[in-house]
Design a protein around this motif. Sequence first.
Motif, mmCIF file in Angstrom:
data_model
loop_
_atom_site.group_PDB
_atom_site.id
_atom_site.type_symbol
_atom_site.label_atom_id
_atom_site.label_comp_id
_atom_site.label_asym_id
_atom_site.label_seq_id
_atom_site.Cartn_x
_atom_site.Cartn_y
_atom_site.Cartn_z
ATOM 1 N N MET A 1 33.510 18.133 65.718
ATOM 2 C CA MET A 1 34.940 18.263 65.427
ATOM 3 C C MET A 1 35.192 19.390 64.441
ATOM 4 S SD MET A 1 37.713 15.404 64.187
ATOM 5 C CE MET A 1 37.788 14.721 65.844
ATOM 6 N N ARG A 2 36.250 20.132 64.698
ATOM 7 C CA ARG A 2 36.708 21.192 63.797
ATOM 8 C C ARG A 2 37.994 20.729 63.122
ATOM 9 N NH1 ARG A 2 40.393 25.382 64.694
ATOM 10 N NH2 ARG A 2 40.369 25.093 66.963
ATOM 11 N N PHE A 3 38.044 20.881 61.799
ATOM 12 C CA PHE A 3 39.207 20.456 61.027
ATOM 13 C C PHE A 3 40.048 21.679 60.676
ATOM 14 C CE2 PHE A 3 36.242 17.059 60.766
ATOM 15 C CZ PHE A 3 37.001 15.903 60.646
ATOM 16 N N ALA A 4 41.321 21.646 61.047
ATOM 17 C CA ALA A 4 42.184 22.824 60.958
ATOM 18 C C ALA A 4 42.924 22.961 59.637
ATOM 19 C CB ALA A 4 43.201 22.794 62.097
ATOM 20 N N ASN A 5 42.988 21.879 58.864
ATOM 21 C CA ASN A 5 43.746 21.907 57.604
ATOM 22 C C ASN A 5 42.907 21.338 56.473
ATOM 23 O OD1 ASN A 5 46.425 22.968 58.393
ATOM 24 N ND2 ASN A 5 46.442 21.181 59.725
ATOM 25 N N LEU B 1 35.755 23.301 57.980
ATOM 26 C CA LEU B 1 35.061 22.012 57.941
ATOM 27 C C LEU B 1 34.695 21.630 59.368
ATOM 28 C CD1 LEU B 1 33.990 19.424 56.621
ATOM 29 C CD2 LEU B 1 36.289 18.436 56.883
ATOM 30 N N LEU B 2 33.399 21.476 59.596
ATOM 31 C CA LEU B 2 32.872 21.045 60.882
ATOM 32 C C LEU B 2 32.029 19.798 60.644
ATOM 33 C CD1 LEU B 2 31.548 24.522 62.105
ATOM 34 C CD2 LEU B 2 33.821 23.545 62.506
ATOM 35 N N ILE B 3 32.249 18.778 61.448
ATOM 36 C CA ILE B 3 31.435 17.560 61.364
ATOM 37 C C ILE B 3 30.938 17.206 62.756
ATOM 38 C CG2 ILE B 3 31.331 15.122 60.730
ATOM 39 C CD1 ILE B 3 33.511 15.566 58.704
ATOM 40 N N TYR B 4 29.633 17.031 62.868
ATOM 41 C CA TYR B 4 29.022 16.648 64.139
ATOM 42 C C TYR B 4 28.225 15.370 63.950
ATOM 43 C CZ TYR B 4 25.665 16.634 68.001
ATOM 44 O OH TYR B 4 24.877 16.270 69.061
ATOM 45 N N ASP B 5 28.634 14.328 64.646
ATOM 46 C CA ASP B 5 27.917 13.050 64.645
ATOM 47 C C ASP B 5 27.388 12.823 66.052
ATOM 48 O OD1 ASP B 5 26.990 10.456 64.580
ATOM 49 O OD2 ASP B 5 28.663 9.674 63.409
#
Length: 508
Positions: A60-64, A320-324
Motif C-alpha cells: 500500500m502507498r499512503f498519499a497523505n 510511506l509504503l507498507i507491505y504485509d
Amino acid sequence: MKCLLLLFAVLISSVIHTRAADRPNIIFLLSDDQTIGAVGCYGNKDVITPHLDKLANDGMRFANHYDTTAICMASRCTLLTGLYEYRHGCNFEHGDLERRFFANSYAVKLREAGYFTGFAGKIGFLLQGEKLEAFEKEFDVWAGGPGQTFYETAKNDGIAKYAAQYPHCSRAYGAWAQDFLKTAKTSGKPFCMSISFKAPHMPYTPDPIDLKLYESKKEFTRPANYGVENGKHLSAQVHTSRAATSYREWVNDYDGTARLYYALITGVDAAVGMIREELERQGLAGNTVIIFTSDNGYNSGSHGFGDKVIPYEEGSKAPLLIYDPRLPKAHAVKVCEAVTASVDMAATIFALSDVPAPAGIDGKNLLPLLTNPAGQVREFLPLFNFWGIPTAQSLAVVTREWKYIYWYSASDGMKPTDELFHLGNDRLEMANVANDPHYAKDLAVMQKAYDTELAEIASKVVTGHGYEAYPKLFDRSLPWDQKAPLITPAMGAGEGGAANRKRKETPQ
C-alpha cells in the motif's frame, strides 16, 4: 498430579512458541530528507526507484503522510516513541532524549517481548547524559553511527567491513541487512530490523554507480509551484526561515541538484532490492512486513524554498509504503488517502508485533487501513515547528481537505498570520484563503481544531526542555506584548543563514 502439571507446562510452552512463530518479522526502513514526490510510484518520472515501486505495487502507498516535526532529531524520536515532539522533548536546542522515553520505544519493548532486534545507520540523537555507546546494548545487533554518519562506508564503524565491495554506504547497509537476516533466522525468534539511511541527506554525494544512470539526462521536471515567485503570497514569517534564506542550490541549480538527489535515492532503492532478495533466499519473505518512509520531506525549490522544517506540503510530507505479505493479494496495489503521520509508526509496529503499546502514546495504529484504504485514523493532525529562528516557528493542523497554519511572531514589523489552504482543490498551496469570507466557516472549523491541539500541548507538555512557553506563544488570543518576553536567547540558537551553514550541517 505431577504429570498433569508437566502436561500443562508443555501445553503453555507450546502455545507461547506457536504465538512467537506466528508473530511477523518487521523491517523498518528510513531514508533521510526524502520528499513524498521523490519516488516513481508517487508519479515522479525522473527518479529511478524500481524496488520501491514494486514494494508499493505489492502493498500500500499512503498519499497523505506527514512528519509531525520536519527535522531529523525530533522526527526520529517521534518515530521510535510514538510521541509528539513536545511530549518527548528531544530536538536541537531542546535537549537529548530522556531514557524513560526510549525505554518505551518500539525497539526496546519488542526486544523485551522476545524479538531479535537490530539497528544500522544514523540514530540522530543521544540519550540524556549518555554517550552513543549506550545504544549498543539495547539491540542484539548494532551498527549505528554518530552525527550524520558518512557516505564513505569505510568511515562508519558498524559497516566498514563492507567497504571493499560497497564503498558507498547505501548498498553497504543493504549488505549489513543481508547478514542480519541470516543471523536473525538462526536466533529462532521473530525479528525487528531498523535501518536509517544517510541518503539523500546533504552533502549530495551519490554512488557513482547510481549517478551514471542519470548522466545523460540534462533537465529534470520542476515542481509545479517551483520558484520564489510562487512563494510571494506566503507569510512574511516563513521568509525569515532558513528554508528561504539558505539551501539555495535548489533555486540556483535545480537540474544539477536534482540529479545528485535522485541518484542518492536510487542507491537507497538498490539496498531495498538487496533486502528483499535476501528475504526470499532465507525463506523469510512470507512473514516479514516492510515499512518504508522518511524522517521529513524536502522543499526542493517549491515556493522558492530549500530544506525542510516549514509546514508546507513538500517539506512536511514523506513517502510511506507498507507491505504485509500475509494479506491476500486483493489488498495489493492500493492507495490510501487517509492522513497518516510519523507518530503512527511506533503504534503500528506495536500492533504488528502483538506487543502492547505504552499507554497514552499519540500515534495511531495504521493496520486497519491496509484492508480498508478508504478509512481514516484521525480527523486532524498537528504539525510542529518549535525549533530555529523564532520568527519562523509555526503550529499547524491538517486534514485531507484543509491545512491551517498560525505564525505567532510580530517582531520586526510583522503581524501574527493565519494561513488556510484548501488542499482538496489546491494541493500546491498557491492560494491562502484565510481572509476570504467565502471560507469563513472552514476557517472557524480549522481554528477550533487548532485550539484543541494547543490545549493538548498545554496539558501534556514535557517540562525541562524549553517547551513551556509554547502554549502561550501560539495562543491566537494573546497580544504580542505578552508573548515577546517569553522568547529567550536560546530559541533559534541553531538557526541562521549561510554563515552558519557549515556548522549546522553536522547535527541536522
